[in-house]
Design a protein around this motif. Structure first.
Motif, PDB file in Angstrom:
ATOM      1  N   SER A  13       0.803  -1.220   0.000  1.00  0.00           N
ATOM      2  CA  SER A  13       0.000   0.000   0.000  1.00  0.00           C
ATOM      3  C   SER A  13       0.838   1.274   0.000  1.00  0.00           C
ATOM      4  CB  SER A  13      -0.941  -0.001   1.218  1.00  0.00           C
ATOM      5  OG  SER A  13      -1.681   1.197   1.274  1.00  0.00           O
ATOM      6  N   PRO A  14       1.113   1.852  -1.178  1.00  0.00           N
ATOM      7  CA  PRO A  14       1.801   3.157  -1.222  1.00  0.00           C
ATOM      8  C   PRO A  14       1.011   4.254  -0.518  1.00  0.00           C
ATOM      9  CG  PRO A  14       1.833   2.090  -3.368  1.00  0.00           C
ATOM     10  CD  PRO A  14       0.913   1.283  -2.516  1.00  0.00           C
ATOM     11  N   LYS A  15      -0.315   4.112  -0.485  1.00  0.00           N
ATOM     12  CA  LYS A  15      -1.144   5.118   0.190  1.00  0.00           C
ATOM     13  C   LYS A  15      -0.830   5.167   1.682  1.00  0.00           C
ATOM     14  CE  LYS A  15      -5.947   6.587   0.769  1.00  0.00           C
ATOM     15  NZ  LYS A  15      -7.370   6.287   0.432  1.00  0.00           N
ATOM     16  N   ASP A  16      -0.669   4.002   2.309  1.00  0.00           N
ATOM     17  CA  ASP A  16      -0.319   3.974   3.727  1.00  0.00           C
ATOM     18  C   ASP A  16       1.090   4.502   3.951  1.00  0.00           C
ATOM     19  OD1 ASP A  16      -2.430   2.562   5.539  1.00  0.00           O
ATOM     20  OD2 ASP A  16      -2.432   1.414   3.684  1.00  0.00           O
ATOM     21  N   LYS A 191       9.529  13.973  -6.077  1.00  0.00           N
ATOM     22  CA  LYS A 191       8.460  14.894  -5.651  1.00  0.00           C
ATOM     23  C   LYS A 191       8.444  16.143  -6.526  1.00  0.00           C
ATOM     24  CE  LYS A 191      10.644  18.316  -3.025  1.00  0.00           C
ATOM     25  NZ  LYS A 191      10.317  19.758  -2.876  1.00  0.00           N
ATOM     26  N   ASN A 192       9.609  16.564  -7.037  1.00  0.00           N
ATOM     27  CA  ASN A 192       9.645  17.691  -7.961  1.00  0.00           C
ATOM     28  C   ASN A 192       8.971  17.330  -9.281  1.00  0.00           C
ATOM     29  OD1 ASN A 192      10.982  19.335  -6.141  1.00  0.00           O
ATOM     30  ND2 ASN A 192      13.022  18.803  -6.921  1.00  0.00           N
ATOM     31  N   ALA A 240      12.728   2.568  -5.394  1.00  0.00           N
ATOM     32  CA  ALA A 240      12.431   3.866  -6.012  1.00  0.00           C
ATOM     33  C   ALA A 240      11.017   3.894  -6.582  1.00  0.00           C
ATOM     34  CB  ALA A 240      13.456   4.169  -7.103  1.00  0.00           C
ATOM     35  N   ILE A 241      10.581   2.799  -7.181  1.00  0.00           N
ATOM     36  CA  ILE A 241       9.221   2.730  -7.737  1.00  0.00           C
ATOM     37  C   ILE A 241       8.179   2.856  -6.624  1.00  0.00           C
ATOM     38  CG2 ILE A 241       7.549   1.208  -8.854  1.00  0.00           C
ATOM     39  CD1 ILE A 241       9.841   0.152 -10.595  1.00  0.00           C
ATOM     40  N   VAL A 242       8.406   2.126  -5.520  1.00  0.00           N
ATOM     41  CA  VAL A 242       7.463   2.197  -4.397  1.00  0.00           C
ATOM     42  C   VAL A 242       7.414   3.615  -3.836  1.00  0.00           C
ATOM     43  CG1 VAL A 242       6.952   1.368  -2.076  1.00  0.00           C
ATOM     44  CG2 VAL A 242       7.737  -0.240  -3.821  1.00  0.00           C
ATOM     45  N   LEU A 245       5.401   5.839  -6.156  1.00  0.00           N
ATOM     46  CA  LEU A 245       3.966   5.616  -6.012  1.00  0.00           C
ATOM     47  C   LEU A 245       3.440   6.241  -4.729  1.00  0.00           C
ATOM     48  CD1 LEU A 245       3.754   1.889  -7.187  1.00  0.00           C
ATOM     49  CD2 LEU A 245       3.105   3.938  -8.483  1.00  0.00           C
ATOM     50  N   ALA A 246       4.262   6.192  -3.661  1.00  0.00           N
ATOM     51  CA  ALA A 246       3.858   6.814  -2.397  1.00  0.00           C
ATOM     52  C   ALA A 246       3.797   8.327  -2.527  1.00  0.00           C
ATOM     53  CB  ALA A 246       4.829   6.405  -1.288  1.00  0.00           C
TER      54      ALA A 246
END
Length: 257
Positions: A13-16, A191-192, A240-242, A245-246
């Protein structure tokens, strides 16, 4: 949230993971230590099995089957001019005064002790720990000295193994913190790209949970003694992918009307 529940949710869960950016840094640091603890269990298990099963066999082999040898001036000297390998079940002892046997060769043999030309090496679970003869300064060690030493080690391994475990945990924790810190720096670029307003503290917390999948995967592979091709690149790519997604799960700043 319970730290073990966080570990479970970080697997899918990237959302968590994005939500964990608000928690205290102390809990995140504790989580990194937990991940490190889990990751070294297979390594320590293989190491302890190799020690416990190997000491008795090593004593008998060195005493009765290896040629006479001595370590003088930081180098191995023997009565033979070629490597000698003696195998007992899943355990091997090698004595090589020629320098033709490398630490990589020793790792391929599984559980093994190696008296190499310039160092002593122990292989367990596909990993090798080596100790240079130069640490002995000008001391001279002969075959009987090693027999006496192994006999003493056999009675003290329940004291030595916890010390070894703590040392492995300390070094592995330092490496894991460095890994998380580097991933957090990569998170600044991510994030940029996504136009998110996240500071380094947020990204460091998210990075700590983003390495969960790769850490658990490589822990399982280590337990199975399975070498993953290009494991270094896979580890960083998955983490890095996870993290990406987060980062995407965090809210984007609202556009001005």
């Amino acid at each position: 949230m319970n730290i073990f529940k966080q570990l479970y949710k970080s697997m899918y869960s990237p959302k968590d993971i994005a939500f964990y950016r608000f928690q205290g840094i102390g809990k995140t640091i504790l989580y990194v230590f937990l991940l490190t603890f889990i990751s070294i269990l297979p390594t320590f298990y293989h190491f302890s099995v190799a020690i416990n099963t190997g000491l008795e066999a090593a004593e008998q082999i060195i005493r009765k089957e290896l040629p006479d040898f001595a370590i003088k001036n930081g180098s191995l000297e023997t009565d033979t001019n070629m490597p000698v390998t003696i195998k007992r079940d899943d355990f091997s002892i090698i004595i090589d005064p020629t320098g033709s046997v490398s630490q990589e060769d020793l790792a391929d043999m599984g559980n093994a002790f190696g008296f190499l030309k310039d160092d002593f090496a122990l292989a367990a679970g596909g990993r090798v720990q080596s100790y240079s003869y130069a640490m002995l300064d000008n001391s001279t060690l002969a075959k009987q000295d090693f027999v006496d030493f192994i006999t003493a080690m056999d009675g003290a391994n329940y004291i030595i193994l916890p010390i070894v475990f703590f040392f492995i945990l300390l070094v592995s924790s330092a490496m894991k913190f460095i890994e998380v810190s580097i991933l957090a720096v990569m998170g600044i670029m991510l994030k940029n790209m996504g136009g998110r307003r996240l500071n380094y503290g947020h990204l460091w917390r998210m990075a700590a949970y983003s390495v969960t999948i790769s850490t658990i995967f490589f822990t399982i592979m280590e337990a199975m003694k399975t070498v993953v091709p290009s494991g270094f690149l896979i580890n960083w790519l998955v983490s890095a992918i996870v993290l990406y997604l987060a980062v995407k799960e965090t809210p984007a700043p609202k556009k001005a009307q």
